[in-house]
Write a protein that holds these residues in place. Structure first.
Motif, PDB file in Angstrom:
ATOM      1  N   GLN A  75       0.831  -1.214   0.000  1.00 19.86           N
ATOM      2  CA  GLN A  75       0.000   0.000   0.000  1.00 19.86           C
ATOM      3  C   GLN A  75       0.869   1.268   0.000  1.00 19.86           C
ATOM      4  N   VAL A  76       2.028   1.211   0.672  1.00 20.74           N
ATOM      5  CA  VAL A  76       2.939   2.371   0.632  1.00 20.74           C
ATOM      6  C   VAL A  76       3.441   2.562  -0.800  1.00 20.74           C
ATOM      7  N   ALA A  77       3.808   1.443  -1.445  1.00 24.52           N
ATOM      8  CA  ALA A  77       4.321   1.538  -2.827  1.00 24.52           C
ATOM      9  C   ALA A  77       3.252   2.151  -3.734  1.00 24.52           C
ATOM     10  N   LEU A  78       1.984   1.724  -3.567  1.00 19.97           N
ATOM     11  CA  LEU A  78       0.913   2.243  -4.426  1.00 19.97           C
ATOM     12  C   LEU A  78       0.665   3.734  -4.159  1.00 19.97           C
ATOM     13  N   TYR A  79       0.901   4.155  -2.922  1.00 19.90           N
ATOM     14  CA  TYR A  79       0.732   5.572  -2.556  1.00 19.90           C
ATOM     15  C   TYR A  79       1.709   6.445  -3.347  1.00 19.90           C
ATOM     16  N   PHE A  80       2.897   5.874  -3.626  1.00 15.44           N
ATOM     17  CA  PHE A  80       3.931   6.675  -4.302  1.00 15.44           C
ATOM     18  C   PHE A  80       3.828   6.635  -5.836  1.00 15.44           C
ATOM     19  N   LEU A  81       2.862   5.885  -6.359  1.00 18.30           N
ATOM     20  CA  LEU A  81       2.694   5.877  -7.818  1.00 18.30           C
ATOM     21  C   LEU A  81       2.150   7.227  -8.277  1.00 18.30           C
ATOM     22  N   PRO A  82       2.397   7.609  -9.534  1.00 14.21           N
ATOM     23  CA  PRO A  82       1.901   8.909  -9.994  1.00 14.21           C
ATOM     24  C   PRO A  82       0.400   9.041  -9.753  1.00 14.21           C
ATOM     25  N   ALA A  83      -0.006  10.239  -9.268  1.00 13.48           N
ATOM     26  CA  ALA A  83      -1.414  10.443  -8.921  1.00 13.48           C
ATOM     27  C   ALA A  83      -2.104  11.264  -9.993  1.00 13.48           C
ATOM     28  N   ARG A  84      -3.458  11.070 -10.123  1.00 15.73           N
ATOM     29  CA  ARG A  84      -4.189  11.853 -11.135  1.00 15.73           C
ATOM     30  C   ARG A  84      -4.226  13.313 -10.742  1.00 15.73           C
TER      31      ARG A  84
END
Ligand SMILES: NC(=O)C1=CN([C@@H]2O[C@H](COP(=O)(O)OP(=O)(O)OC[C@H]3O[C@@H](n4cnc5c(N)ncnc54)[C@H](OP(=O)(O)O)[C@@H]3O)[C@@H](O)[C@H]2O)C=CC1
Ligand SMILES: CC(C)CCC[C@@H](C)[C@H]1CC=C2C3=C(CC[C@@]21C)[C@@]1(C)CC[C@H](O)C(C)(C)[C@@H]1CC3
Length: 420
Positions: A75-84
């Motif tokens: 979930q931390v990794a997904l938080y750091f993915l580019p955001a819309r």
């Protein structure tokens, strides 16, 4: 430190002060374990003693701890993915504004895709329900540890970074309430992250695993289990779709990050909010189509009130001249902000809470009426929202003074029209 003590002395203590906080720190984890044990027991009595207390062997499992840490890491990794979008929070005491990635819904979708890949590669999702007890134990231990680290981190935080409520000078109380308002590790805003990601998405995952195990045991999932899964997935997806709205809630703008929120977010939400699905796995219920349609109708009414009320306020706060809210009646306040006195917010002062409670009732009704246990969520949730309403009322009275008193006269009922 003097400034902190001074700040604490001005803020009244909540939850019964240090004694109440200490009691809650024992009671909340005990309730989680009680519910987990009772849900799988034959009589499933909410108010009775648990069938048998598990030994340390049944609670402690290094695999469960590893699984939890891996989930947290994902979930931390997904938080750091580019955001819309990157949203700005409200103005802080030092006049700055924090930035938040709006990619929670994306995290939910990516988690579902990864899970789908995992399951097709042989990941035994149906085995997760067997691990709920050791998982809850590992999560509870880490919640205590994490809250301690947060407490220590706040010792070196500047006074302007502290929350108004969690700095009384009493370590037990402050550990529970949380000292720092927006603790961060680089761009990772811990409160924002915990409130919406590991626990909320974890809740959906646990529900799904319970559905899969039910299908493995009985050949196919029951209608009741499908409804609970669908309803709660909708609730979580809605929260993540409207992620930005959380930036104005009292949890983000007022409360510090301490044991209450850490434990609430990562342990209380996934393990107690999935209680209906846990109950259904061990106590199958036959739900006829007429009853199922009636429950869907209640859920739809609740969701309609919840979503329209929340969206009306959010739209109004963002842009009062938006055509959908421009015609609504308002009261001006000394802060320059306005309060809605017609539309949903002219009906009762917390229409969104009412919608939320109606949805909670629909979730519980899927489990029939033979047991009180699945209604735990409605009971707890009503109590939580009544208490939350009182806290919000205090904040609004402080913020808006006479204008708030006028609003209360014009809209006298808090949550339930003509009753409360
Ligand atoms: N599932 C769960 O466990 C939980 C769910 N929830 C849900 O979260 C959602 C948000 O709840 P919460 O943050 O507690 O409260 P609200 O969304 O009701 O927000 C309250 C704030 O709204 C503003 N406000 C109040 N009245 C008006 C008005 N008449 N006109 C304009 N603005 C007004 C004020 O803030 P300001 O003026 O500063 O904008 C007030 O502080 C709710 O739907 C609730 O049901 C909440 C807790 C737990
Ligand atoms: C453990 C104690 C009894 C109290 C813990 C309280 C927390 C469980 C809740 C405090 C506010 C919450 C919110 C949601 C979940 C529960 C907690 C963390 C929320 C994310 C649920 C989904 C909604 O749509 C929301 C509006 C985004 C909620 C925000 C508040």
């Amino acid at each position: 430190m003097e400034a902190v003590a001074h700040q604490g002395s001005r803020t009244p203590l909540e939850f019964g002060g240090p004694l109440g906080a200490a009691a809650l720190m024992l009671l909340l984890p005990a309730t989680v374990f009680h519910l987990l044990l009772v849900a799988r027991s034959g009589p499933a009595r909410l108010l009775g003693p648990p069938p048998c207390l598990p030994g340390l062997g049944a609670l402690w499992s290094p695999q469960a701890l590893l699984l939890w840490l891996a989930w947290l890491g994902l979930q931390v990794a997904l938080y750091f993915l580019p955001a819309r979008k990157v949203a700005e929070g409200l103005e802080l005491k030092d006049k700055s504004r924090l930035q938040y990635p709006i990619n929670g819904f994306q995290a939910l979708v990516l988690t579902a895709l990864l899970l789908g890949l995992g399951v097709s590669a042989g990941l035994p999702l149906g085995a997760l329900p067997e691990m709920l007890l050791p998982l809850a134990f590992a999560v509870t231990l880490t919640a205590f540890l994490f809250s301690l680290l947060l407490y220590l981190k706040a010792l070196v935080a500047p006074v302007s970074a502290l929350a108004p409520g969690g700095n009384s000078g009493n370590p037990i109380y402050d550990f529970f309430m949380g000292r720092e308002l927006n603790p961060r590790i680089c761009f990772l805003d811990l409160k924002y992250f915990f409130e919406l990601r590991p626990g909320l998405i974890g809740w959906v995952l646990i529900n799904l695993a319970l559905l899969v195990q039910e299908a493995e045991r009985r050949g196919s999932p029951s209608l009741a289990m499908c409804l609970v899964n669908g309803f709660q997935l909708l609730y979580v997806a809605d929260a993540l779709w409207h992620e930005e709205a959380i930036l104005t809630t009292m949890d983000i703008t007022h409360d510090g990050l301490g044991f209450m929120l850490v434990f609430g977010d990562v342990a209380w939400v996934p393990f107690t909010y999935s209680l209906q699905a846990q109950f259904l796995l061990h106590h199958p219920q036959t739900l006829g189509l007429p009853m199922a349609s009636f429950i869907c109708f209640i859920k739809a009414i609740g969701y309609y009130i919840f979503r329209s009320a929340n969206s009306q306020k959010n739209t109004f706060r963002k842009n009062p001249s938006d055509p959908s809210v421009a015609g609504l009646e308002t009261i001006s306040t000394a802060t320059g902000r306005q309060l809605l006195v017609s539309g949903w917010w002219g009906w009762v002062r917390h229409p969104n809470y009412l919608g939320d409670i109606i949805m909670a009732l629909a979730w519980s009704l899927t489990c029939g009426t033979s047991h009180l246990l699945p209604y735990f969520y409605v009971l707890y949730f009503t109590a939580l929202l009544v208490h939350r309403e009182a806290r919000d009322e205090q904040h609004c009275l402080q913020k808006y003074g006479l204008a708030w008193a006028k609003y209360c006269r014009q809209v006298p009922y808090r949550i339930l029209p003509c009753i409360y």
